[in-house]
Write a protein that holds these residues in place. Structure first.
Motif, short mmCIF file in Angstrom:
data_model
loop_
_atom_site.label_atom_id
_atom_site.label_comp_id
_atom_site.label_asym_id
_atom_site.label_seq_id
_atom_site.Cartn_x
_atom_site.Cartn_y
_atom_site.Cartn_z
N VAL A 88 0.86 -1.19 0.00
CA VAL A 88 0.00 0.00 0.00
C VAL A 88 0.90 1.24 0.00
O VAL A 88 1.86 1.30 0.77
N ASN A 89 0.58 2.21 -0.86
CA ASN A 89 1.37 3.44 -0.95
C ASN A 89 2.86 3.13 -1.09
O ASN A 89 3.70 3.68 -0.38
N THR A 90 3.18 2.24 -1.99
CA THR A 90 4.54 1.74 -2.13
C THR A 90 5.57 2.84 -2.31
O THR A 90 6.57 2.88 -1.61
N ALA A 91 5.32 3.76 -3.24
CA ALA A 91 6.29 4.84 -3.50
C ALA A 91 6.49 5.69 -2.25
O ALA A 91 7.62 6.04 -1.90
N GLU A 92 5.40 6.00 -1.57
CA GLU A 92 5.48 6.81 -0.35
C GLU A 92 6.26 6.08 0.74
O GLU A 92 7.10 6.66 1.42
N ASN A 93 5.99 4.80 0.91
CA ASN A 93 6.69 4.02 1.93
C ASN A 93 8.17 3.81 1.59
O ASN A 93 9.01 3.80 2.48
N GLU A 95 9.97 5.96 -0.03
CA GLU A 95 10.58 7.26 0.28
C GLU A 95 10.79 7.40 1.78
O GLU A 95 11.83 7.87 2.23
N LYS A 96 9.81 6.97 2.58
CA LYS A 96 9.96 7.00 4.04
C LYS A 96 11.12 6.11 4.48
O LYS A 96 11.92 6.50 5.34
#
Length: 165
Positions: A88-93, A95-96
């Motif tokens: 879920v929200n792979t790109a966001e995770n 980056e985190k």
């Protein structure tokens, strides 16, 4: 990371003693007592006591402890919810994950540089009279981590590996 935080302090007080000589152990215990008392209710009191000691000697700041807490919290979330985080929200995770890794490297650099400048260099007569700054040193643990990260061991490649299996 915990070795750089806690183990280096313990080694500083105890290394070079025979089987943890009682007097040196007592000196270490006395030095760390106020920091351990402050964190007696925390699960990881040794690490937090060590972080406070590192603030006391000027190696890190209060802001660095907040960064450590954020990285640790994300690490725990990653360890317990990896599949969810990576689906879920792979790109966001990703980056985190990258940002937390960079933050961890910055904290590791501060701590290891403190030890090099304030213990290793001061105790080595080869460096007597030489002006060495933080920019002149590159800690070994940091080098190893950056080699791993820069050599393809980054969040995006970890995800590809995990999704392959």
């Amino acid at each position: 990371m915990k070795d750089s935080i806690s183990k280096r302090i313990e080694d500083f007080f105890l290394v070079g003693t025979k089987c943890r000589n009682h007097d040196r152990q007592k000196e270490y215990d006395e030095e760390m007592r106020p920091y351990r008392e402050k964190h007696k209710d925390k699960k990881d009191k040794k690490t937090y006591a060590s972080l406070d000691w590192l603030i006391h000697v000027g190696a890190i700041s209060e802001a660095d402890i907040k960064k450590y807490d954020e990285v640790r919290s994300f690490r725990n979330e990653l360890a317990h919810e990896m599949l969810n985080l990576m689906s879920v929200n792979t790109a966001e995770n990703l980056e985190k994950m990258n940002q937390h890794f960079i933050t961890m490297l910055e904290l590791l650099r501060k701590i290891e540089t403190y030890w090099i400048l304030n213990v290793d260099i001061l105790c080595n007569p080869e460096y007597d009279g030489k002006d060495i700054s933080a920019q002149d040193v590159f800690p070994g643990p940091l080098l190893a981590m950056e080699m791993l990260w820069g050599g393809g061991f980054c969040a995006e490649n970890i995800l590809k590996y995990l999704l392959f299996f």
